[in-house]
Design a protein around this motif. Structure first.
Motif, PDB file in Angstrom:
ATOM      1  N   GLY A   5       0.794  -1.215   0.000  1.00  0.00           N
ATOM      2  CA  GLY A   5       0.000   0.000   0.000  1.00  0.00           C
ATOM      3  C   GLY A   5       0.829   1.268   0.000  1.00  0.00           C
ATOM      4  O   GLY A   5       1.783   1.401   0.755  1.00  0.00           O
ATOM      5  N   GLY A   6       0.476   2.210  -0.887  1.00  0.00           N
ATOM      6  CA  GLY A   6       1.152   3.493  -0.943  1.00  0.00           C
ATOM      7  C   GLY A   6       2.466   3.497  -1.697  1.00  0.00           C
ATOM      8  O   GLY A   6       3.156   4.521  -1.723  1.00  0.00           O
ATOM      9  N   ARG A   7       2.811   2.391  -2.348  1.00  0.00           N
ATOM     10  CA  ARG A   7       4.099   2.304  -3.028  1.00  0.00           C
ATOM     11  C   ARG A   7       3.926   2.556  -4.526  1.00  0.00           C
ATOM     12  O   ARG A   7       2.964   2.115  -5.146  1.00  0.00           O
ATOM     13  CB  ARG A   7       4.725   0.936  -2.811  1.00  0.00           C
ATOM     14  N   ALA A   8       4.918   3.262  -5.104  1.00  0.00           N
ATOM     15  CA  ALA A   8       4.896   3.562  -6.528  1.00  0.00           C
ATOM     16  C   ALA A   8       5.587   2.448  -7.302  1.00  0.00           C
ATOM     17  O   ALA A   8       6.682   2.015  -6.936  1.00  0.00           O
ATOM     18  CB  ALA A   8       5.574   4.890  -6.798  1.00  0.00           C
ATOM     19  N   TYR A   9       4.950   1.991  -8.375  1.00  0.00           N
ATOM     20  CA  TYR A   9       5.499   0.928  -9.216  1.00  0.00           C
ATOM     21  C   TYR A   9       5.580   1.414 -10.663  1.00  0.00           C
ATOM     22  O   TYR A   9       4.723   2.179 -11.127  1.00  0.00           O
ATOM     23  CB  TYR A   9       4.611  -0.320  -9.167  1.00  0.00           C
ATOM     24  N   THR A  10       6.608   0.961 -11.366  1.00  0.00           N
ATOM     25  CA  THR A  10       6.713   1.193 -12.802  1.00  0.00           C
ATOM     26  C   THR A  10       6.926  -0.148 -13.481  1.00  0.00           C
ATOM     27  O   THR A  10       7.879  -0.875 -13.154  1.00  0.00           O
ATOM     28  CB  THR A  10       7.871   2.136 -13.143  1.00  0.00           C
ATOM     29  N   LEU A  11       6.036  -0.468 -14.422  1.00  0.00           N
ATOM     30  CA  LEU A  11       6.131  -1.718 -15.162  1.00  0.00           C
ATOM     31  C   LEU A  11       6.605  -1.419 -16.580  1.00  0.00           C
ATOM     32  O   LEU A  11       6.113  -0.478 -17.229  1.00  0.00           O
ATOM     33  CB  LEU A  11       4.785  -2.450 -15.207  1.00  0.00           C
ATOM     34  N   HIS A  12       7.569  -2.213 -17.044  1.00  0.00           N
ATOM     35  CA  HIS A  12       8.155  -2.034 -18.362  1.00  0.00           C
ATOM     36  C   HIS A  12       7.778  -3.234 -19.236  1.00  0.00           C
ATOM     37  O   HIS A  12       8.120  -4.374 -18.905  1.00  0.00           O
ATOM     38  CB  HIS A  12       9.677  -1.923 -18.265  1.00  0.00           C
TER      39      HIS A  12
ATOM     40  N   SER B  12      -3.588  -1.021 -26.965  1.00  0.00           N
ATOM     41  CA  SER B  12      -4.817  -0.246 -27.169  1.00  0.00           C
ATOM     42  C   SER B  12      -5.510   0.129 -25.867  1.00  0.00           C
ATOM     43  O   SER B  12      -6.247   1.119 -25.828  1.00  0.00           O
ATOM     44  CB  SER B  12      -5.789  -1.026 -28.063  1.00  0.00           C
ATOM     45  N   ALA B  13      -5.287  -0.620 -24.778  1.00  0.00           N
ATOM     46  CA  ALA B  13      -5.930  -0.296 -23.499  1.00  0.00           C
ATOM     47  C   ALA B  13      -5.152  -0.948 -22.361  1.00  0.00           C
ATOM     48  O   ALA B  13      -4.574  -2.027 -22.533  1.00  0.00           O
ATOM     49  CB  ALA B  13      -7.380  -0.772 -23.487  1.00  0.00           C
ATOM     50  N   ALA B  14      -5.151  -0.261 -21.219  1.00  0.00           N
ATOM     51  CA  ALA B  14      -4.454  -0.792 -20.038  1.00  0.00           C
ATOM     52  C   ALA B  14      -5.278  -0.500 -18.798  1.00  0.00           C
ATOM     53  O   ALA B  14      -5.803   0.615 -18.636  1.00  0.00           O
ATOM     54  CB  ALA B  14      -3.065  -0.175 -19.913  1.00  0.00           C
ATOM     55  N   ARG B  15      -5.409  -1.514 -17.922  1.00  0.00           N
ATOM     56  CA  ARG B  15      -6.171  -1.358 -16.683  1.00  0.00           C
ATOM     57  C   ARG B  15      -5.397  -1.936 -15.503  1.00  0.00           C
ATOM     58  O   ARG B  15      -4.727  -2.969 -15.634  1.00  0.00           O
ATOM     59  CB  ARG B  15      -7.531  -2.067 -16.776  1.00  0.00           C
ATOM     60  N   PHE B  16      -5.490  -1.249 -14.373  1.00  0.00           N
ATOM     61  CA  PHE B  16      -4.940  -1.735 -13.110  1.00  0.00           C
ATOM     62  C   PHE B  16      -6.071  -1.807 -12.105  1.00  0.00           C
ATOM     63  O   PHE B  16      -6.740  -0.794 -11.836  1.00  0.00           O
ATOM     64  CB  PHE B  16      -3.842  -0.798 -12.598  1.00  0.00           C
ATOM     65  N   ASN B  17      -6.283  -3.015 -11.558  1.00  0.00           N
ATOM     66  CA  ASN B  17      -7.380  -3.240 -10.609  1.00  0.00           C
ATOM     67  C   ASN B  17      -8.696  -2.696 -11.157  1.00  0.00           C
ATOM     68  O   ASN B  17      -9.491  -2.088 -10.431  1.00  0.00           O
ATOM     69  CB  ASN B  17      -7.058  -2.620  -9.250  1.00  0.00           C
ATOM     70  N   GLY B  18      -8.893  -2.901 -12.465  1.00  0.00           N
ATOM     71  CA  GLY B  18     -10.141  -2.505 -13.114  1.00  0.00           C
ATOM     72  C   GLY B  18     -10.202  -1.078 -13.588  1.00  0.00           C
ATOM     73  O   GLY B  18     -11.129  -0.706 -14.318  1.00  0.00           O
TER      74      GLY B  18
ATOM     75  N   THR C 213       0.658   3.881  -8.635  1.00  0.00           N
ATOM     76  CA  THR C 213       0.846   3.920  -7.183  1.00  0.00           C
ATOM     77  C   THR C 213      -0.325   3.213  -6.531  1.00  0.00           C
ATOM     78  O   THR C 213      -1.491   3.574  -6.757  1.00  0.00           O
ATOM     79  CB  THR C 213       0.942   5.364  -6.675  1.00  0.00           C
ATOM     80  N   SER C 214      -0.018   2.241  -5.712  1.00  0.00           N
ATOM     81  CA  SER C 214      -1.082   1.458  -5.078  1.00  0.00           C
ATOM     82  C   SER C 214      -1.731   2.262  -3.957  1.00  0.00           C
ATOM     83  O   SER C 214      -1.040   2.945  -3.197  1.00  0.00           O
ATOM     84  CB  SER C 214      -0.509   0.153  -4.524  1.00  0.00           C
TER      85      SER C 214
END
Length: 741
Positions: free
Chosen positions: A681-688, A698-704, A721-722
């Motif tokens: 919780g509260g942490r910033a993430y970067t996905l490559h 065309s589309a991207a979703r995190f937790n909906g 960021t979670s």
């Protein structure tokens, strides 16, 4: 681990052991037709001749050890004396010990009882010698040797053709890879690259004795043999054994059929942990920072910094330096007016754990304890005053001190700043029959007992001794290159026996400290950051969580520098590799890592991600070639390439997402790439993500929820960021393709 009470421990020390001098047998003659006793497993065979000759062979009959024997060195002698063994005076016995079940042979003749224990389906055996006094006078034992080959008898250790090419791990501080001759502490590992054969040999215990293991080749040794092998239990001071009593050596472990010597070293590390009753799970891992214990205000400022900057990184432990003391184990009420318990309570309120550093076994001249209990004080060889835990009442004092810190004050960890190791150099202990090793173990055991369950004990001293009692072992200040070189001395201990904690250098630059932290993370150790480094948390976010097992040198028995370290991950979410490249030299170095060293096919392409720069490095085939500047390091993530969209790295950690991800799936029908990972919780993430040119996101979703992305060369980056309450995250990426790949 279970430890005896102080009273029981001291009573054990007061028990007097005894032995007797025995006449030496003539050198044994090998007569194959005279085999008397054998122990057979599916891995190896032990045979004992009538005349006492003992051989260890593969099941194929190929010899490994020829003419092994137990020995003793008396305090008045400079050379060892073989102990008499006779196959006729032997008995078979079932083996049921901490290593498993199997078959054993006990050979008892005159003063010697030699126990050989074999374990079916296992690549190892165990050996112990027990010296029984059958004389009417006491004698003093300086050394017991449970397993020897060579002078004064003839014998051999065979590891295959061209023995001179054998590389040997010589344990100690520092550890080294040597040839021809090795003499090190507690254990060794030998590997012959010509034959592919290896040997792992070491002591499982160190309860009373210093232990050492060595092997060597003399000038006239045959080309395929080592003609000297010694496993030594050295009693310091020598143990005086009264008539009728016995002295047992430490238990010696020999593995001769390991397919991989590195895996064999890990198995040995686990065996030492199991033998010593080390708990599998530790209460917590004390990642965090250290603060000088100058006053309460300084500690509270550090708490606030750690709570705000460290917790999002997974660093939650504060260690207070030993300056908090006005005397041994006593705080200064002027500097800590609310007491020490108040600080522990505040730390817990902030969601932190907290520990105290002290040196309970180092006694300053002005310490009140020196005046009130002068009988507890012993000096070391360097003239330093130390607390003698073998003196009546001293052990109880240490238990009470640790109990106050862990119980009444509520601290989560206690750090002995290497003071127990002073007892390894004590000139004369109160209990004369106690060895220095016993005193050291009693000292740490008293801290462990008093601290109680659910607490972490951190200590220094010889790792194989302190690690049997402490959860974390301090490794001393070192630079990053030195820290990585010392991986040979501890990668197989972690995490089975203990976690390592390299002490940060007080004078290192920020860049050097970051290199140290990265080394420690790759080693699976405890990370303790400098307070200034928490001001730039992004530089630290790749460190945690640490892997369950540490990285190992790719060429462990090869180059002396051993600067390339490999940490593979084979998870439900796929195959990952982390490489640590450390250049401790004075000039730029080109590192070349072949694909086969990572278990990849030479023709296979793989992605390369620069963890420090958080940048996709590109595709490689066959080998990785990287330049690293003088005194610098590089950490690179490797993944087998798939000719479709794929996750290259979760940039928050050197594991690239392998540790966090529980699932990654590609659905070719829907052209959907999806995954789930454990989030903080509260942490910033970067996905490559690597997106080959034939594909378009065309589309991207995190937790909906829909999220944005940016394109950098051939990759797509998504920053997320979670929320504070989040514990898991799921991402879904929808792609389209101009043509089917």
């Amino acid at each position: 681990m279970r430890l005896p009470s102080p009273q029981r421990a001291l009573s054990l020390l007061l028990y007097l052991f005894v032995s007797v001098l025995v006449s030496l047998p003539a050198a044994a003659q090998f007569r194959p037709s005279k085999e008397w006793r054998t122990i057979n497993t599916d891995q190896y065979e032990i045979s004992v001749q009538k005349n006492g000759r003992t051989d260890l062979k593969f099941v194929s009959g190929v010899p490994i050890f020829e003419n092994a024997f137990p020995a003793v060195r008396y305090a008045d002698d400079s050379e060892i004396a073989p102990l008499p063994i006779r196959a006729q005076a032997s008995a078979r016995q079932e083996v049921h010990d901490k290593l498993g079940s199997g078959n054993g042979l006990a050979l008892r003749y005159e003063a010697c009882e030699w126990q050989l224990r074999a374990y079916p389906t296992k690549p190892y055996l165990a050996v112990q010698v027990i010296y029984h006094n059958t004389r009417k006078k006491p004698v003093r034992i300086a050394e017991l040797l449970p397993w020897c080959v060579g002078a004064p008898n003839r014998g051999a250790v065979q590891l295959g053709a061209d023995a001179a090419a054998t590389r040997i791990l010589q344990a100690g501080d520092p550890a080294a890879i040597v040839e021809q001759s090795s003499w090190g502490r507690s254990h060794l590992a030998a590997y012959n690259p010509v034959s592919g054969r290896n040997l792992i040999a070491g002591f499982l215990s160190s309860e009373r004795a210093w232990t050492a293991v060595g092997m060597s080749r003399s000038a006239d040794a045959a080309a395929d043999v080592f003609d000297q092998f010694r496993s030594v239990c050295r009693y310091d001071p020598p143990v005086e054994l009264q008539p009728g009593a016995s002295l047992a050596s430490e238990v010696f472990y020999i593995a001769v059929t390991e397919a991989d010597p590195l895996f064999g070293l890990r198995r040995y590390g686990k065996a030492v942990a199991v033998w010593n009753g080390v708990r599998d799970a530790r209460p917590f891992t004390p990642h965090g920072m250290r603060v000088p214990g100058t006053d309460a205000a300084t500690v509270r400022t550090a708490m606030a910094t750690l709570s705000k900057q460290g917790k999002p990184l997974g660093m939650r432990h504060l260690s207070i330096g030993p300056e908090w003391q006005s005397a041994s184990g006593e705080f200064d009420p002027l500097r800590f007016p609310d007491g020490m318990q108040a600080l522990a309570t505040e730390a817990h309120t902030l969601g932190l754990t907290i520990g105290l550093e002290l040196a309970p076994f180092r006694i300053d001249a002005q310490d009140p304890l020196a005046a009130s209990h002068p009988e507890w004080i012993v000096t070391t060889e360097e003239g330093v005053a130390a607390l003698d835990v073998t003196a009546p009442g001293a052990l109880e004092h240490v238990v009470a001190l640790a109990r106050r810190i862990g119980g009444a004050w509520g601290y989560d960890a206690l750090v002995d700043t290497d003071s127990a190791a002073l007892l390894l150099k004590a000139t004369a202990l109160h209990t004369e029959q106690a060895t220095r090793v016993e005193a050291f173990r009693l000292a740490l055991g008293a801290l462990r007992e008093g601290l109680g369950d659910g607490k972490v004990l951190v200590a220094g001293g010889p790792a194989e001794m302190s690690g049997a009692i402490a959860d974390v072992v301090r490794m001393g200040g070192m630079g990053s290159a030195d820290a990585m070189r010392q991986a040979v001395n501890r990668f197989y201990w972690t995490p089975s026996l203990f976690l390592s904690a390299p002490v940060p250098s007080a004078t290192a630059s920020p860049a050097a400290r970051l290199s140290d932290y990265s080394c420690t993370a790759l080693l699976g150790g405890v990370i303790q950051v400098h307070p200034d480094d928490l001001a730039t948390p992004d530089a630290l976010k790749h460190l945690l969580p640490i892997a369950e097992r540490p990285a190992v040198p790719l060429d462990f028995f090869g180059a002396e520098t051993r600067n390339v370290y490999h940490l593979p991950f084979d998870t439900k979410a796929g195959q990952w590799h982390t490489l640590g490249l450390f250049n401790g030299g004075g000039g730029e170095e080109v590192f070349r890592v072949e694909a086969h060293q990572l278990g990849l096919a030479a023709e296979q392409y793989f992605t390369v991600f620069n963890m420090q720069a958080q940048h996709y490095h590109g595709l490689a085939q066959g080998r990785l070639e990287v330049r690293v500047g003088a005194g610098d390091y590089g950490i690179y993530g490797i993944r087998p390439f798939r000719n479709r969209p794929m996750l290259v790295a979760l940039g928050s950690n050197f594991g690239m997402g392998a540790l966090e991800h529980t699932r990654i799936e590609w659905n070719p029908a829907s052209r959907m790439l999806s995954g789930d990972f454990d989030a903080e919780g509260g942490r910033a993430y970067t996905l490559h993500f690597l997106v080959p040119k034939a594909w378009t996101l065309s589309a991207a979703r995190f937790n909906g929820a829909t999220v944005d992305w940016k394109t950098v060369d051939d990759t797509v980056q998504i920053a997320w960021t979670s929320p504070a309450e989040t514990r898991s995250a799921g991402w879904r990426l929808q792609f389209s393709a101009a043509s089917a790949p």
